[in-house]
Design a protein around this motif. Sequence first.
Motif, PDB file in Angstrom:
ATOM      1  N   GLY A  31       0.840  -1.420  -0.016  1.00  0.00           N
ATOM      2  CA  GLY A  31      -0.372   0.120   0.049  1.00  0.00           C
ATOM      3  C   GLY A  31       0.585   1.386   0.244  1.00  0.00           C
ATOM      4  N   THR A  32       0.023   2.345  -0.044  1.00  0.00           N
ATOM      5  CA  THR A  32       0.667   3.346  -0.039  1.00  0.00           C
ATOM      6  C   THR A  32      -0.345   4.761   1.139  1.00  0.00           C
ATOM      7  N   ALA A  33       1.285   4.932   1.889  1.00  0.00           N
ATOM      8  CA  ALA A  33       0.371   6.423   2.554  1.00  0.00           C
ATOM      9  C   ALA A  33       0.655   7.557   2.329  1.00  0.00           C
ATOM     10  N   PRO A  74      -7.020  13.775   5.566  1.00  0.00           N
ATOM     11  CA  PRO A  74      -6.216  14.205   6.919  1.00  0.00           C
ATOM     12  C   PRO A  74      -6.522  13.551   8.073  1.00  0.00           C
ATOM     13  N   ILE A  75      -6.650  14.088   9.313  1.00  0.00           N
ATOM     14  CA  ILE A  75      -7.392  13.190  10.473  1.00  0.00           C
ATOM     15  C   ILE A  75      -8.426  13.147  10.258  1.00  0.00           C
ATOM     16  N   PRO A  76      -8.974  11.321   9.780  1.00  0.00           N
ATOM     17  CA  PRO A  76     -10.603  11.644  10.103  1.00  0.00           C
ATOM     18  C   PRO A  76     -10.995  11.477  11.326  1.00  0.00           C
ATOM     19  N   THR A  77     -12.589  12.102  11.173  1.00  0.00           N
ATOM     20  CA  THR A  77     -13.356  12.568  12.452  1.00  0.00           C
ATOM     21  C   THR A  77     -13.387  11.065  13.418  1.00  0.00           C
ATOM     22  N   ILE A  78     -14.540  11.151  14.178  1.00  0.00           N
ATOM     23  CA  ILE A  78     -14.551   9.902  14.842  1.00  0.00           C
ATOM     24  C   ILE A  78     -15.549   8.873  14.142  1.00  0.00           C
ATOM     25  N   PRO A  94     -11.478   0.473  16.440  1.00  0.00           N
ATOM     26  CA  PRO A  94     -11.611   1.749  17.970  1.00  0.00           C
ATOM     27  C   PRO A  94      -9.531   2.040  18.027  1.00  0.00           C
ATOM     28  N   LYS A  95      -8.684   1.665  18.154  1.00  0.00           N
ATOM     29  CA  LYS A  95      -7.441   2.148  18.053  1.00  0.00           C
ATOM     30  C   LYS A  95      -7.443   3.944  17.284  1.00  0.00           C
ATOM     31  N   SER A  96      -7.889   3.770  16.121  1.00  0.00           N
ATOM     32  CA  SER A  96      -7.997   4.920  15.417  1.00  0.00           C
ATOM     33  C   SER A  96      -8.527   6.001  16.188  1.00  0.00           C
ATOM     34  N   ILE A  97      -9.655   5.398  17.140  1.00  0.00           N
ATOM     35  CA  ILE A  97     -10.651   6.304  16.901  1.00  0.00           C
ATOM     36  C   ILE A  97      -9.871   6.820  18.541  1.00  0.00           C
ATOM     37  N   GLU A  98      -9.000   6.329  19.319  1.00  0.00           N
ATOM     38  CA  GLU A  98      -8.396   6.099  20.401  1.00  0.00           C
ATOM     39  C   GLU A  98      -7.195   7.141  20.141  1.00  0.00           C
ATOM     40  N   HIS A  99      -6.175   6.922  18.818  1.00  0.00           N
ATOM     41  CA  HIS A  99      -5.335   8.211  18.750  1.00  0.00           C
ATOM     42  C   HIS A  99      -5.951   9.573  17.929  1.00  0.00           C
ATOM     43  N   ILE A 100      -7.031   8.877  17.498  1.00  0.00           N
ATOM     44  CA  ILE A 100      -7.832  10.477  17.095  1.00  0.00           C
ATOM     45  C   ILE A 100      -8.003  11.499  18.435  1.00  0.00           C
ATOM     46  N   LYS A 101      -8.649  10.632  19.351  1.00  0.00           N
ATOM     47  CA  LYS A 101      -8.827  11.528  20.442  1.00  0.00           C
ATOM     48  C   LYS A 101      -7.706  11.750  21.696  1.00  0.00           C
ATOM     49  N   ALA A 102      -6.914  11.165  21.163  1.00  0.00           N
ATOM     50  CA  ALA A 102      -5.312  11.539  22.049  1.00  0.00           C
ATOM     51  C   ALA A 102      -4.883  13.226  21.557  1.00  0.00           C
ATOM     52  N   GLY A 103      -5.270  12.984  20.237  1.00  0.00           N
ATOM     53  CA  GLY A 103      -4.443  13.931  19.289  1.00  0.00           C
ATOM     54  C   GLY A 103      -3.107  13.271  18.899  1.00  0.00           C
ATOM     55  N   THR A 104      -2.530  11.616  18.816  1.00  0.00           N
ATOM     56  CA  THR A 104      -1.852  11.499  18.802  1.00  0.00           C
ATOM     57  C   THR A 104      -1.920  10.314  17.227  1.00  0.00           C
ATOM     58  N   TYR A 105      -2.880  10.755  16.612  1.00  0.00           N
ATOM     59  CA  TYR A 105      -3.084  10.192  14.997  1.00  0.00           C
ATOM     60  C   TYR A 105      -2.111  10.328  14.066  1.00  0.00           C
ATOM     61  N   PRO A 106      -1.500   9.324  13.931  1.00  0.00           N
ATOM     62  CA  PRO A 106       0.162   9.508  13.041  1.00  0.00           C
ATOM     63  C   PRO A 106       0.359  10.686  11.625  1.00  0.00           C
ATOM     64  N   LYS A 107       1.191  11.258  11.571  1.00  0.00           N
ATOM     65  CA  LYS A 107       1.165  11.579  10.590  1.00  0.00           C
ATOM     66  C   LYS A 107       1.308  11.351   9.010  1.00  0.00           C
ATOM     67  N   ASP A 119      -6.020  12.348  -1.148  1.00  0.00           N
ATOM     68  CA  ASP A 119      -6.467  12.491   0.443  1.00  0.00           C
ATOM     69  C   ASP A 119      -7.084  11.329   0.854  1.00  0.00           C
ATOM     70  N   CYS A 120      -6.957  10.108  -0.305  1.00  0.00           N
ATOM     71  CA  CYS A 120      -7.624   8.914   0.647  1.00  0.00           C
ATOM     72  C   CYS A 120      -6.474   7.483   0.423  1.00  0.00           C
ATOM     73  N   ASN A 121      -6.829   7.110   1.569  1.00  0.00           N
ATOM     74  CA  ASN A 121      -5.914   6.077   2.751  1.00  0.00           C
ATOM     75  C   ASN A 121      -5.803   5.086   2.042  1.00  0.00           C
ATOM     76  N   GLN A 122      -4.748   4.936   1.919  1.00  0.00           N
ATOM     77  CA  GLN A 122      -4.541   3.260   0.827  1.00  0.00           C
ATOM     78  C   GLN A 122      -3.945   2.352   1.358  1.00  0.00           C
ATOM     79  N   ILE A 123      -3.214   2.573   2.860  1.00  0.00           N
ATOM     80  CA  ILE A 123      -2.054   1.907   3.662  1.00  0.00           C
ATOM     81  C   ILE A 123      -2.500   0.341   3.014  1.00  0.00           C
TER      82      ILE A 123
END
Length: 304
Positions: A19-21, A26-30, A36-49, A79-83
């Motif tokens: 895949g490709t990053a 942009p950071i997705p909304t909840i 749930p792991k993505s949601i956890e990092h969105i809430k914590a402000g630690t979503y990957p760059k 703007d598409c997550n293709q990882i």
Amino acid sequence: MIELNIVDETSKLRAVILGTAQSSGPIPTIDEAYDPKSIEHIKAGTYPKEADMVKEMEGFARVFHKYGVDVYRPEVLKDCNQIFARDIAFVIEDKLFHANILPDREREFVAIRNVMDKIDPKKIIRPPEEVHIEGGDVMPWNDHIFIGTYSGADYASYITARTNREAVEFIRDMFPHKTIKSFELRKSNTDPKENALHLDCCFQPVGKDKAILHKNGFLVEQEYQYLVDFFGPENIFEIDKEEMYQMFSNVFSISPEVVVSEKSFTRLNNWLRDQGFTVEEIPYAEIAKQEGLLRCSTMPLIRV
């Protein structure tokens, strides 16, 4: 032309889609997050760059090149997550299955046309609409195919339930000569430590006869025990809840002797070396924040 051939998880890899990053958006909304792991990092402000994830994936590509593997990449969509290439398709024997994924991810499949055009169209199969299946739940293993599923009456309420009973029956019909063994997986929309998003989040074979396993990922103890008996207790590396959360079972085999693993997985990597494996350690912890790791971001096409 690409002559597809996948009968297990560990034979020598010749060709793979990684895949490709790039332009992952942009950071997705909840509400937009799939796990749930993505949601956890969105809430914590630690979503990957994006830059960090691109760097990690290029490191993975370098390991493939080191071992002479042909690496295909998707066309980059804006703007598409293709990882996670494993979600959109998977290969069993000489057939590529176009997964019925979440509808808004369909364009990810279109972006691998560069590969599809090299495959005999008769070998590309789109399951019926009622068959929900993603590659992370499908593991060919010689005369077996292991499939993760969830068949609870509340299936539709879980964004984390990706493969249904219809999918198990579909694969059984496609491969009548193989033993199809399904496993009910533990699902949670809210707790990543209680959620096995796919089978490869709690189980994966390595080498010729060994496996990484997490008991709590399985809802039915007898199904977990089936794998213990199949591989033998002495050949199993059992991971705990925290290690499952870190994605310890989502390593990737380039051959029966070579495993690519996250560099922080010290306990696992030491065990693998003790078993005689060459361990290619790379950083992949940023991508892990989206509840996927090395196996999730690859889609093998040819193993020999």
